[in-house]
Design a protein around this motif. Structure first.
Motif, mmCIF file in Angstrom:
data_model
loop_
_atom_site.group_PDB
_atom_site.id
_atom_site.type_symbol
_atom_site.label_atom_id
_atom_site.label_comp_id
_atom_site.label_asym_id
_atom_site.label_seq_id
_atom_site.Cartn_x
_atom_site.Cartn_y
_atom_site.Cartn_z
ATOM 1 N N TYR A 37 0.842 -1.187 0.000
ATOM 2 C CA TYR A 37 0.000 0.000 0.000
ATOM 3 C C TYR A 37 0.886 1.248 0.000
ATOM 4 O O TYR A 37 2.036 1.220 0.428
ATOM 5 C CB TYR A 37 -0.881 0.047 1.259
ATOM 6 N N LEU A 73 -4.191 0.597 -2.174
ATOM 7 C CA LEU A 73 -3.553 -0.651 -2.571
ATOM 8 C C LEU A 73 -2.797 -0.447 -3.873
ATOM 9 O O LEU A 73 -3.337 0.077 -4.844
ATOM 10 C CB LEU A 73 -4.606 -1.745 -2.740
ATOM 11 N N ALA A 107 -0.466 -3.171 -5.061
ATOM 12 C CA ALA A 107 -0.316 -4.465 -5.710
ATOM 13 C C ALA A 107 -0.504 -5.582 -4.703
ATOM 14 O O ALA A 107 -0.324 -5.402 -3.496
ATOM 15 C CB ALA A 107 1.062 -4.579 -6.353
ATOM 16 N N THR A 108 -0.866 -6.721 -5.249
ATOM 17 C CA THR A 108 -1.007 -7.953 -4.469
ATOM 18 C C THR A 108 0.113 -8.886 -4.886
ATOM 19 O O THR A 108 0.304 -9.145 -6.086
ATOM 20 C CB THR A 108 -2.367 -8.601 -4.726
ATOM 21 N N THR A 140 0.085 -8.846 -8.853
ATOM 22 C CA THR A 140 -1.053 -8.222 -9.534
ATOM 23 C C THR A 140 -1.097 -6.753 -9.139
ATOM 24 O O THR A 140 -1.224 -6.440 -7.962
ATOM 25 C CB THR A 140 -2.371 -8.895 -9.129
ATOM 26 N N TYR A 141 -1.002 -5.883 -10.132
ATOM 27 C CA TYR A 141 -0.923 -4.454 -9.860
ATOM 28 C C TYR A 141 -2.297 -3.800 -10.038
ATOM 29 O O TYR A 141 -3.071 -4.171 -10.921
ATOM 30 C CB TYR A 141 0.082 -3.784 -10.797
ATOM 31 N N GLU A 142 -2.551 -2.799 -9.213
ATOM 32 C CA GLU A 142 -3.788 -2.034 -9.343
ATOM 33 C C GLU A 142 -3.675 -1.083 -10.533
ATOM 34 O O GLU A 142 -2.570 -0.728 -10.976
ATOM 35 C CB GLU A 142 -4.075 -1.257 -8.069
ATOM 36 N N GLN A 143 -4.826 -0.685 -11.013
ATOM 37 C CA GLN A 143 -4.866 0.220 -12.163
ATOM 38 C C GLN A 143 -4.122 1.504 -11.838
ATOM 39 O O GLN A 143 -4.307 2.088 -10.766
ATOM 40 C CB GLN A 143 -6.332 0.542 -12.517
ATOM 41 N N ARG A 152 -11.402 -9.246 -6.073
ATOM 42 C CA ARG A 152 -10.892 -8.648 -7.304
ATOM 43 C C ARG A 152 -10.114 -9.697 -8.082
ATOM 44 O O ARG A 152 -9.119 -10.219 -7.596
ATOM 45 C CB ARG A 152 -9.945 -7.500 -6.973
ATOM 46 N N ARG A 153 -10.553 -9.953 -9.283
ATOM 47 C CA ARG A 153 -9.786 -10.836 -10.170
ATOM 48 C C ARG A 153 -9.285 -12.078 -9.424
ATOM 49 O O ARG A 153 -8.126 -12.398 -9.425
ATOM 50 C CB ARG A 153 -8.604 -10.077 -10.759
ATOM 51 N N ALA A 197 -9.145 -8.064 -1.710
ATOM 52 C CA ALA A 197 -8.392 -6.877 -1.348
ATOM 53 C C ALA A 197 -9.203 -6.062 -0.364
ATOM 54 O O ALA A 197 -10.439 -6.110 -0.362
ATOM 55 C CB ALA A 197 -8.084 -6.042 -2.589
ATOM 56 N N ILE A 255 -10.593 -2.562 0.940
ATOM 57 C CA ILE A 255 -10.903 -1.210 0.506
ATOM 58 C C ILE A 255 -11.091 -0.379 1.767
ATOM 59 O O ILE A 255 -12.004 -0.646 2.558
ATOM 60 C CB ILE A 255 -12.165 -1.161 -0.347
#
Lengths: 118, 112
Positions: free
Chosen positions: A36, A46, A48-49, A57-60, B94-95, B99, B101
Motif C-alpha cells: 500500500y 492498494l 499491488a497484491t 497483480t498491480y492495481e490500475q 478482485r480478479r 483486497a 478497501i
C-alpha cells in the motif's frame, strides 16, 4: 503473534536511484502479501497484491516496471522503487495475510517505510 | 462501485466521554469488515473483523458492531492513549483475489 516487519523504516535517496523495501512476516507464513501507499492525511491505497511464487497483480494506474515486487518465500516480499523521483516520496506499508485458517481474511500490517526522494 | 465512508472525519473527546465512530459501506456481497487503529507514522494495527450483520466484538474500551449497511466502533470512557486514526475496511473480491478497501478514517483526539 501475527507480527510483520519492514526494513528500512526510513530511507532518503537521490532522484534516479533505486530503493528496495523488505516486508517479512515473523511468526506466520503468508502466501499473499499486499503493498500500500499512503499520502499525508489520506487513507491507504492498494498498489499491488504479491503472491508467493508468481507474478504480482498491480492495481490500475500503478506502473509495474517502476514498482518491482518479488515474493520469494512464504515470509518475504520486496518492493523495489526503480529510478525514484520526488513524486514517489510517500509512506509505503505492506501487509500479510496468514495462510488461511478457519476462513479468516485478516491482514496484518507492517510498521511502514517512509521514502523521501531528493 | 464498492465504497467505504467513515464519519466523522475528526472527533475530539474529553477523557471519559463515550462516543461512536461510523463506517457505512456499499459492497456487493460483504465478505468481511475490518477495523484498524493507526498511530502517526505507523502501520495499521488490527482491531476487529466482523463477518455478518448482528455480530459484535469487544476489546477493552472498544466495541464494534455490524449491520447490513454500516458498522459502528463504540468507545466507552476513552483515555488519551486511545487517540489515533481509526480505519474501517471492507473485503472486496478482485480478479480471483481479495483486497481491502479502506475508508479515509476518523481521527480521534482524547484530552485529559
Amino acid at each position: 503473534g501475527a507480527v510483520v516487519s519492514q526494513h528500512p523504516s526510513r530511507v532518503i535517496c537521490k532522484s534516479g536511484t533505486s530503493v528496495k523495501i523488505e516486508c517479512r512476516s515473523l511468526d506466520f507464513q503468508a502466501t499473499t502479501m499486499f503493498w500500500y501507499r499512503q499520502f499525508p492525511k489520506k487513507s491507504l491505497m492498494l498498489m499491488a497484491t504479491s503472491n508467493e511464487g508468481s507474478k504480482a497483480t498491480y492495481e490500475q494506474g500503478v506502473e509495474k516496471d517502476k514498482f518491482l515486487i518479488n515474493h520469494a518465500s512464504l515470509t518475504l516480499s520486496t518492493l523495489t522503487v526503480t529510478s525514484a523521483h520526488p513524486e514517489d516520496s510517500s509512506f509505503y506499508i505492506c501487509s500479510a495475510r496468514p495462510i488461511r485458517l478457519a476462513g479468516t481474511d485478516t491482514q496484518y500490517f507492517g510498521p511502514g517505510t517512509r521514502l523521501t526522494v531528493l | 462501485e464498492d465504497q467505504v465512508t467513515q464519519s466523522p472525519e475528526a472527533l475530539r473527546l474529553q477523557e471519559g466521554e463515550s462516543s461512536s465512530l461510523n463506517c457505512s459501506y456499499t459492497v456487493s456481497g460483504l465478505r468481511g469488515l475490518f477495523w484498524y487503529r493507526q498511530d502517526p507514522g505507523k502501520g495499521p494495527e488490527f482491531l476487529f473483523t466482523l463477518y455478518s450483520a448482528g455480530e459484535e466484538k469487544e476489546k477493552e474500551r472498544l466495541k464494534a458492531t455490524l449491520t447490513k449497511k454500516e458498522s459502528f466502533l463504540h468507545i466507552t470512557a476513552p483515555k488519551p492513549e486511545d487517540s489515533a486514526t481509526y480505519l474501517c475496511a471492507v473485503l472486496q473480491t478482485r480478479r480471483r483475489e481479495t483486497a481491502l478497501i479502506f475508508g479515509k478514517g476518523t481521527t480521534l483526539s482524547v484530552s485529559s
